[in-house]
Design a protein around this motif. Structure first.
Motif, mmCIF file in Angstrom:
data_model
loop_
_atom_site.group_PDB
_atom_site.id
_atom_site.type_symbol
_atom_site.label_atom_id
_atom_site.label_comp_id
_atom_site.label_asym_id
_atom_site.label_seq_id
_atom_site.Cartn_x
_atom_site.Cartn_y
_atom_site.Cartn_z
ATOM 1 N N GLY A 1 1.008 -1.128 -0.275
ATOM 2 C CA GLY A 1 0.062 0.581 -0.270
ATOM 3 C C GLY A 1 0.647 1.378 -0.365
ATOM 4 N N CYS A 2 0.182 2.182 -0.544
ATOM 5 C CA CYS A 2 0.756 3.641 0.077
ATOM 6 C C CYS A 2 1.542 4.215 1.314
ATOM 7 C CB CYS A 2 -0.165 4.585 -0.456
ATOM 8 S SG CYS A 2 0.479 6.043 -0.663
ATOM 9 N N ASP A 3 2.109 4.797 1.225
ATOM 10 C CA ASP A 3 3.097 4.703 2.528
ATOM 11 C C ASP A 3 2.832 6.385 3.404
ATOM 12 O OD1 ASP A 3 4.829 5.837 0.909
ATOM 13 O OD2 ASP A 3 6.719 4.837 1.946
ATOM 14 N N CYS A 4 1.851 6.921 2.585
ATOM 15 C CA CYS A 4 1.523 8.649 2.342
ATOM 16 C C CYS A 4 0.994 9.279 3.124
ATOM 17 C CB CYS A 4 1.246 9.177 0.909
ATOM 18 S SG CYS A 4 -0.448 8.707 1.177
ATOM 19 N N PRO A 5 1.085 10.499 3.889
ATOM 20 C CA PRO A 5 0.736 10.334 5.177
ATOM 21 C C PRO A 5 -0.783 10.729 5.399
ATOM 22 C CG PRO A 5 2.119 12.170 5.069
ATOM 23 C CD PRO A 5 2.021 10.871 3.997
ATOM 24 N N CYS B 1 -3.221 7.679 3.009
ATOM 25 C CA CYS B 1 -3.616 6.451 2.633
ATOM 26 C C CYS B 1 -3.421 6.219 4.393
ATOM 27 C CB CYS B 1 -2.750 6.210 1.652
ATOM 28 S SG CYS B 1 -3.340 6.378 0.239
ATOM 29 N N LYS B 2 -1.688 6.457 4.868
ATOM 30 C CA LYS B 2 -1.582 5.699 6.508
ATOM 31 C C LYS B 2 -2.906 6.554 7.679
ATOM 32 C CE LYS B 2 3.294 5.475 7.606
ATOM 33 N NZ LYS B 2 4.312 5.954 7.536
ATOM 34 N N ALA B 3 -3.393 7.324 7.192
ATOM 35 C CA ALA B 3 -4.328 7.782 7.848
ATOM 36 C C ALA B 3 -5.852 7.305 7.284
ATOM 37 C CB ALA B 3 -4.961 9.554 7.967
ATOM 38 N N GLY B 4 -5.521 6.077 6.484
ATOM 39 C CA GLY B 4 -6.821 5.837 6.058
ATOM 40 C C GLY B 4 -7.412 6.352 5.305
ATOM 41 N N TYR B 5 -8.090 7.402 4.391
ATOM 42 C CA TYR B 5 -8.513 8.053 4.155
ATOM 43 C C TYR B 5 -8.649 6.698 2.787
ATOM 44 C CZ TYR B 5 -8.762 12.676 6.004
ATOM 45 O OH TYR B 5 -8.960 13.711 7.603
ATOM 46 N N SER C 1 -2.359 16.436 -2.202
ATOM 47 C CA SER C 1 -1.391 17.136 -2.799
ATOM 48 C C SER C 1 -0.126 16.142 -1.790
ATOM 49 C CB SER C 1 -1.369 18.510 -2.220
ATOM 50 O OG SER C 1 -1.437 19.085 -2.617
ATOM 51 N N MET C 2 -0.498 15.849 -0.427
ATOM 52 C CA MET C 2 0.695 15.293 0.287
ATOM 53 C C MET C 2 0.708 13.336 -0.501
ATOM 54 S SD MET C 2 -0.185 15.293 4.056
ATOM 55 C CE MET C 2 -1.983 15.982 4.128
ATOM 56 N N HIS C 3 -0.215 13.369 -0.673
ATOM 57 C CA HIS C 3 -0.057 11.657 -1.579
ATOM 58 C C HIS C 3 0.327 11.608 -2.692
ATOM 59 C CE1 HIS C 3 -1.743 8.226 -3.276
ATOM 60 N NE2 HIS C 3 -2.133 8.388 -4.262
ATOM 61 N N ASN C 4 0.221 12.640 -3.551
ATOM 62 C CA ASN C 4 0.686 12.809 -4.982
ATOM 63 C C ASN C 4 2.308 13.677 -5.001
ATOM 64 O OD1 ASN C 4 -1.317 12.368 -6.156
ATOM 65 N ND2 ASN C 4 -2.204 14.693 -6.510
ATOM 66 N N VAL C 5 2.703 14.224 -3.505
ATOM 67 C CA VAL C 5 4.165 14.132 -3.891
ATOM 68 C C VAL C 5 5.215 13.322 -3.384
ATOM 69 C CG1 VAL C 5 5.383 15.573 -2.177
ATOM 70 C CG2 VAL C 5 3.757 17.164 -2.726
ATOM 71 N N ARG C 6 4.561 12.382 -2.179
ATOM 72 C CA ARG C 6 4.455 11.242 -2.009
ATOM 73 C C ARG C 6 4.971 9.981 -3.011
ATOM 74 N NH1 ARG C 6 8.120 8.758 -0.395
ATOM 75 N NH2 ARG C 6 8.495 6.708 0.274
ATOM 76 N N PHE C 7 4.139 9.790 -4.409
ATOM 77 C CA PHE C 7 3.836 9.042 -5.291
ATOM 78 C C PHE C 7 5.624 9.543 -6.087
ATOM 79 C CE2 PHE C 7 2.860 8.413 -9.563
ATOM 80 C CZ PHE C 7 3.309 7.365 -9.687
#
Length: 75
Positions: free
Chosen positions: A1-5, A7-11, A36-42
């Motif tokens: 899974g994704c390790d961005c904040p 996805c980790k927060a469960g959204y 933005s947090m998800h896309n930057v981490r990607f």
């Protein structure tokens, strides 16, 4: 899974979509921040993986596999 904040927060994608389509400006701002947090981490993760593949002289293989997964050709 994704390790961005995000996805980790469960959204979920559904929750993000609901924020995106909401008329409330504060919820839209929340969506923009989360997306933005998800896309930057990607992009950071992708860059790390590209660098690793290049150092191992396996960029062409990485590129083929990534694009196949990204566009749904490989399951």
């Amino acid at each position: 899974g994704c390790d961005c904040p995000t996805c980790k927060a469960g959204y979920t994608r559904g929750e993000l979509r609901a924020l995106w389509h909401c008329g409330d400006i504060e919820k839209k701002r929340q969506y923009y921040n989360l997306a933005s947090m998800h896309n930057v981490r990607f992009v950071v993760r992708l860059t790390e993986e590209i660098r690793e593949a290049m150092l191992k002289d396996k960029f062409d293989e990485f590129k083929h596999n990534f694009l196949a997964r990204y566009y749904g050709i490989i399951k």
